[in-house]
Structure formats: C-alpha cells, structure tokens
Design a protein around this motif. Structure first.
Motif, PDB file in Angstrom:
ATOM      1  N   LEU A 189       0.941 -36.640  31.204  1.00  0.00           N
ATOM      2  CA  LEU A 189       0.457 -37.939  31.669  1.00  0.00           C
ATOM      3  C   LEU A 189       1.146 -38.338  32.979  1.00  0.00           C
TER       4      LEU A 189
ATOM      5  N   ASN B 116      -6.347 -35.769  28.706  1.00  0.00           N
ATOM      6  CA  ASN B 116      -5.561 -36.899  29.198  1.00  0.00           C
ATOM      7  C   ASN B 116      -6.347 -37.751  30.181  1.00  0.00           C
ATOM      8  N   GLN B 117      -7.223 -37.155  30.933  1.00  0.00           N
ATOM      9  CA  GLN B 117      -8.071 -37.942  31.834  1.00  0.00           C
ATOM     10  C   GLN B 117      -8.925 -38.923  31.044  1.00  0.00           C
TER      11      GLN B 117
ATOM     12  N   ASN C 261      -1.640 -35.382  34.885  1.00  0.00           N
ATOM     13  CA  ASN C 261      -2.990 -35.771  34.476  1.00  0.00           C
ATOM     14  C   ASN C 261      -4.039 -34.725  34.853  1.00  0.00           C
TER      15      ASN C 261
END
Length: 218
Positions: A92, A118-119, A113
């Motif tokens: 992140l 995670n996006q 990211n």
C-alpha cells in the motif's frame, strides 16, 4: 431485514473478480477485509463467518462493506502473496513504503500500490471513506490497533482474551494499519487469529465477539 448487495469489488492480478458484500443502509461506514494473505485461512474463515451472520441477522445501524477474500489468487495457491508474489500488506502507498525486501515472503512489489487488489482497496477507501476498518489475519493471538479503536478492541478482548497492542513487533511498511490507522486517522484493527485455530472455535467465539465489538460503533 438490512439491505444486502453482492458486488464486484475489483480484480486480482490474474483477472478474477473479487466479491464484496454491502450490508445496512444508514450509520457509520465500516470496512471488513479478510484474506489479505492467502495462506492465513483463519482470517478467511472469520470473514465468511461474519458473512453468514450478517446474512442471517443484521442488528447494526452501520454501513458495512465486507470483502471476505481480497487476495483470491493467493488463497487458491495457499500462499501469502498474490499471483505476482507481492505481499499485499507491504504494497500500500504509505509514507514509509520501501522497495527493500526483508525476505521474498514480504516482497513489497516494484512500486507502491502496484497490485490491482490494492488499487481496488485504495479506490474504495477514497470513495467510501470508512470510519472504521477491521482486517482479519492469523499469526499470534492479538488485536493490533492503529488509531482510536480502543472501545471496540476492549469489547472484543473481553470475550476472547486477546491482547491489545499498537506494535506488532516488527516494521510493516506498506500495511493497511499504517495507511489508514496512522496516516489517515481511520481507526483500524488488525485481528490476528491464533494460527491453526479450528474453524469451529473461530465461529463460536470470535465471530460473536466481533459482532459485539461492532455494536460499539453505532
């Protein structure tokens, strides 16, 4: 009965759809995420136990988004990382993100990211702005607290005997606790189920404890 909706949260690096579920129609926004690490099956069991409980009975004045398995590719491979061999909880875009690799198990990706899982998570955080986050893992039994979540954590601890700590014992750059709890002042609990705990113990003890903890947020 509370409003319930299943929807597409995002994609894995292999193009699989990540399912999420929305419960409630008013109150504070809450995000619950399981399966960040694909080999931590206890967290996935806990998340699915909550899904079943919410589906049967939802007593809260809360808006809860539940993502039972964020790292679906990793879970299918029984590995910590996603299909790109990236540890999502080191990827992140935190202020302390680092490309340094403590070991391959904690590979943070080539840039912060970088991973689609995670996006999708970051997009949700930006658009829904949760007021509380619970992420379900497994390691040593503890509640790792980041931000002002003491009331919820103490309620859960009273039923489980788990310790509360703001320091898991080693650096975690790129983690959700840092990204949300420390840098964005969104209270975040990283719930570490005891590794190898049985599914029945999780469902009988810990899911009800989490349900009690959530009531504090109303």
């Amino acid at each position: 009965m509370a409003f319930q909706k299943a929807y597409h949260f995002g994609n894995t690096s292999q193009g699989l759809s990540i399912p999420a579920y929305k419960f409630g129609s008013k109150g504070p926004e809450v995000l619950i995420v399981g399966g960040v690490h694909g080999d931590e099956i206890e967290g996935i069991v806990g998340a699915n136990g909550l899904l079943r409980s919410f589906s049967n009975y939802f007593p809260f004045k809360l808006n809860i988004t539940l993502v039972p398995i964020l790292n679906l590719d990793g879970a299918l491979r029984n590995q910590r990382q996603n299909a790109n061999l990236v540890d999502l909880n080191r990827n992140l875009p935190t202020q302390d993100w680092s490309p340094e690799v403590a070991s391959q198990r904690y590979f943070p990706g080539l840039c912060a990211n970088s991973e689609p899982e995670n996006q999708a998570l970051v997009e949700h955080l930006q658009t829904c702005t949760p007021e509380f986050i619970l992420t379900l893992h497994s390691w040593k039994p503890m509640l790792n607290v980041n931000g002002d979540c003491e009331k919820v954590a103490k309620t859960i601890a009273a039923r489980t005997g788990y310790i509360l700590t703001d320091d898991i014992g080693y650096p975690t750059p790129g983690s959700l606790g840092t990204y949300c709890g420390l840098e964005r002042q969104i209270p975040t609990i990283t719930y570490e189920f005891e590794r190898t705990m049985s599914a029945s113990d999780i469902l009988k003890t810990h899911v009800p404890a989490i349900m009690e903890g959530l009531k504090v947020l109303e």
